[in-house]
Design a protein around this motif. Structure first.
Motif, mmCIF file in Angstrom:
data_model
loop_
_atom_site.group_PDB
_atom_site.id
_atom_site.type_symbol
_atom_site.label_atom_id
_atom_site.label_comp_id
_atom_site.label_asym_id
_atom_site.label_seq_id
_atom_site.Cartn_x
_atom_site.Cartn_y
_atom_site.Cartn_z
ATOM 1 N N HIS A 85 0.765 -1.042 -0.059
ATOM 2 C CA HIS A 85 0.224 -0.315 0.418
ATOM 3 C C HIS A 85 1.011 0.858 -0.051
ATOM 4 O O HIS A 85 0.496 2.043 -0.917
ATOM 5 C CB HIS A 85 -1.541 -0.324 1.354
ATOM 6 C CG HIS A 85 -1.427 1.152 0.801
ATOM 7 N ND1 HIS A 85 -3.002 1.191 0.603
ATOM 8 C CD2 HIS A 85 -2.388 2.298 1.982
ATOM 9 C CE1 HIS A 85 -3.526 2.622 0.279
ATOM 10 N NE2 HIS A 85 -2.769 2.969 1.489
ATOM 11 N N ARG A 86 2.198 1.459 0.758
ATOM 12 C CA ARG A 86 2.523 2.397 1.244
ATOM 13 C C ARG A 86 3.034 2.860 -0.743
ATOM 14 O O ARG A 86 3.855 3.748 -0.893
ATOM 15 C CB ARG A 86 4.694 1.829 1.670
ATOM 16 C CG ARG A 86 5.152 3.504 2.247
ATOM 17 C CD ARG A 86 5.622 2.630 2.385
ATOM 18 N NE ARG A 86 6.934 2.401 2.218
ATOM 19 C CZ ARG A 86 8.327 1.709 1.495
ATOM 20 N NH1 ARG A 86 8.153 3.370 0.746
ATOM 21 N NH2 ARG A 86 8.403 1.228 0.604
ATOM 22 N N ARG A 87 4.087 1.334 -1.274
ATOM 23 C CA ARG A 87 4.384 2.038 -2.165
ATOM 24 C C ARG A 87 3.410 2.342 -3.680
ATOM 25 O O ARG A 87 3.806 3.189 -4.438
ATOM 26 C CB ARG A 87 4.814 0.557 -3.191
ATOM 27 C CG ARG A 87 6.550 0.075 -2.270
ATOM 28 C CD ARG A 87 7.004 -1.454 -2.750
ATOM 29 N NE ARG A 87 8.117 -0.878 -2.121
ATOM 30 C CZ ARG A 87 8.901 -2.337 -3.425
ATOM 31 N NH1 ARG A 87 8.730 -2.752 -4.044
ATOM 32 N NH2 ARG A 87 10.296 -2.691 -2.426
ATOM 33 N N LEU A 88 2.183 1.709 -3.271
ATOM 34 C CA LEU A 88 1.274 2.154 -4.272
ATOM 35 C C LEU A 88 0.525 3.675 -3.814
ATOM 36 O O LEU A 88 0.531 4.139 -5.485
ATOM 37 C CB LEU A 88 0.133 1.425 -4.435
ATOM 38 C CG LEU A 88 -0.128 -0.689 -4.615
ATOM 39 C CD1 LEU A 88 -1.377 -0.800 -3.921
ATOM 40 C CD2 LEU A 88 0.032 -0.128 -5.729
ATOM 41 N N ALA A 135 -6.748 -10.522 10.599
ATOM 42 C CA ALA A 135 -6.959 -10.590 9.756
ATOM 43 C C ALA A 135 -7.181 -8.900 9.293
ATOM 44 O O ALA A 135 -6.985 -8.315 7.949
ATOM 45 C CB ALA A 135 -7.548 -11.668 8.459
ATOM 46 N N ALA A 136 -7.784 -7.964 9.718
ATOM 47 C CA ALA A 136 -9.273 -7.028 10.238
ATOM 48 C C ALA A 136 -7.982 -5.835 9.294
ATOM 49 O O ALA A 136 -8.492 -5.179 8.051
ATOM 50 C CB ALA A 136 -9.286 -6.775 10.674
ATOM 51 N N PRO A 137 -6.780 -5.737 10.183
ATOM 52 C CA PRO A 137 -5.865 -5.313 9.323
ATOM 53 C C PRO A 137 -4.961 -4.968 8.437
ATOM 54 O O PRO A 137 -5.137 -3.730 7.219
ATOM 55 C CB PRO A 137 -5.109 -5.257 10.464
ATOM 56 C CG PRO A 137 -5.556 -5.164 11.831
ATOM 57 C CD PRO A 137 -6.226 -6.631 11.184
ATOM 58 N N SER A 138 -5.230 -6.389 8.140
ATOM 59 C CA SER A 138 -4.453 -6.152 6.191
ATOM 60 C C SER A 138 -5.556 -5.988 5.501
ATOM 61 O O SER A 138 -5.181 -5.767 4.470
ATOM 62 C CB SER A 138 -3.738 -8.158 6.472
ATOM 63 O OG SER A 138 -2.619 -7.947 7.208
ATOM 64 N N ALA A 143 -8.332 -3.432 0.665
ATOM 65 C CA ALA A 143 -9.407 -3.066 0.005
ATOM 66 C C ALA A 143 -8.768 -1.362 0.039
ATOM 67 O O ALA A 143 -9.450 -1.222 -1.532
ATOM 68 C CB ALA A 143 -10.426 -3.071 1.328
ATOM 69 N N ALA A 144 -7.944 -0.622 0.633
ATOM 70 C CA ALA A 144 -8.059 0.157 0.271
ATOM 71 C C ALA A 144 -6.602 0.503 -0.238
ATOM 72 O O ALA A 144 -6.977 1.335 -2.110
ATOM 73 C CB ALA A 144 -6.883 0.975 1.180
ATOM 74 N N SER A 145 -5.952 -0.512 -1.070
ATOM 75 C CA SER A 145 -5.341 -0.771 -2.555
ATOM 76 C C SER A 145 -6.677 -1.158 -3.697
ATOM 77 O O SER A 145 -5.677 -0.180 -4.674
ATOM 78 C CB SER A 145 -4.027 -1.864 -1.769
ATOM 79 O OG SER A 145 -3.719 -1.696 -1.179
ATOM 80 N N GLU A 146 -6.973 -1.701 -3.673
ATOM 81 C CA GLU A 146 -7.162 -2.077 -4.765
ATOM 82 C C GLU A 146 -8.668 -0.348 -4.826
ATOM 83 O O GLU A 146 -9.146 -0.437 -5.617
ATOM 84 C CB GLU A 146 -9.161 -3.092 -4.463
ATOM 85 C CG GLU A 146 -9.850 -3.539 -5.478
ATOM 86 C CD GLU A 146 -10.691 -4.663 -5.073
ATOM 87 O OE1 GLU A 146 -11.145 -6.008 -5.558
ATOM 88 O OE2 GLU A 146 -11.894 -4.580 -3.586
ATOM 89 N N GLN A 147 -9.199 0.086 -3.851
ATOM 90 C CA GLN A 147 -9.207 1.155 -3.910
ATOM 91 C C GLN A 147 -9.109 2.277 -5.044
ATOM 92 O O GLN A 147 -9.557 2.659 -6.196
ATOM 93 C CB GLN A 147 -10.197 1.930 -3.137
ATOM 94 C CG GLN A 147 -11.041 2.731 -3.268
ATOM 95 C CD GLN A 147 -12.490 2.653 -3.367
ATOM 96 O OE1 GLN A 147 -12.983 1.832 -3.545
ATOM 97 N NE2 GLN A 147 -12.698 3.178 -4.736
#
Length: 208
Positions: A85-88, A135-138, A143-147
């Motif tokens: 996510h950081r990289r994206l 699993a929730a934090p991951s 989901a944020a990356s997919e968004q």
């Protein structure tokens, strides 16, 4: 038939984690040891005793850092999702053109899987083992990356009948890279990324 991880390549793939994302010292050794074992044998095929032995400590010492094997896996899975996510986010920062954004996201996604193939394999294949709470934090990061990808595909520059399915197709394509990329491949990481960008643009129906 699903592609299986080639254990012959596993022996030559470096067990590495993103710099600055994991603790130093004993705790870091535990995570590196667990990563190698989980990638080779899976979560259920690895014992806490084996992780301790690979890290050079006994089980009692390991439990001082992680009270269960599941917590070790949860941290590794979270490291993988945080790094991606950081990289994206960095990849699209400052970009406005949707095609450039899609290109940057796809290249970055591929590189995350070529640079850390073992982490990618564990992150993607063992996430389902975790309890809902762990699993929730991951899952939130996933989901944020997919968004990020969905937001780009929603732009009028693309012609896709279903943006969510297109995003999942593009994302799934990149997720498999960790299962086959490694030393001795015929393609460099850059060649893989360039090809996957072309595939993604075609899938997204880029207009001339």
């Amino acid at each position: 038939m699903s592609e299986q991880w080639d254990k012959g390549r596993l022996a030559t793939a470096a067990v590495v984690l993103p710099e600055g994302t994991t603790p130093t010292g004993t705790q870091g050794r535990v995570l590196h040891a667990a990563l190698g074992l989980f990638a080779e044998r899976g979560f259920h095929g690895t014992s806490i005793r084996e992780i301790g032995a690979a890290a050079g400590i006994n089980s009692a010492t390991l439990y001082g850092y992680y009270s269960s094997k599941e917590l070790v896996l949860a941290e590794l899975v979270l490291v993988g999702h945080r790094e991606l996510h950081r990289r994206l986010l960095e990849a699209v920062d400052g970009l406005t053109d949707p095609v450039e954004k899609l290109t940057a996201l796809v290249r970055t996604h591929v590189f995350a899987h070529t640079d850390f193939p073992l982490l990618a394999v564990v992150t993607n294949s063992e996430l389902h083992v975790l309890s809902a709470e762990l699993a929730a934090p991951s899952l939130a990061l996933r989901a944020a990356s997919e968004q990020l990808l969905l937001d780009v595909l929603a732009d009028g520059a693309f012609d896709v009948p279903d943006a969510r399915l297109a995003a999942r197709a593009i994302g799934g394509m990149g997720q498999r890279v960790g299962n086959w990329f490694g030393p001795g491949q015929d393609h460099t990481r850059e060649q893989v990324a360039d090809a996957f960008v072309l595939f993604a643009l075609r899938l997204a129906g880029v207009r001339a």
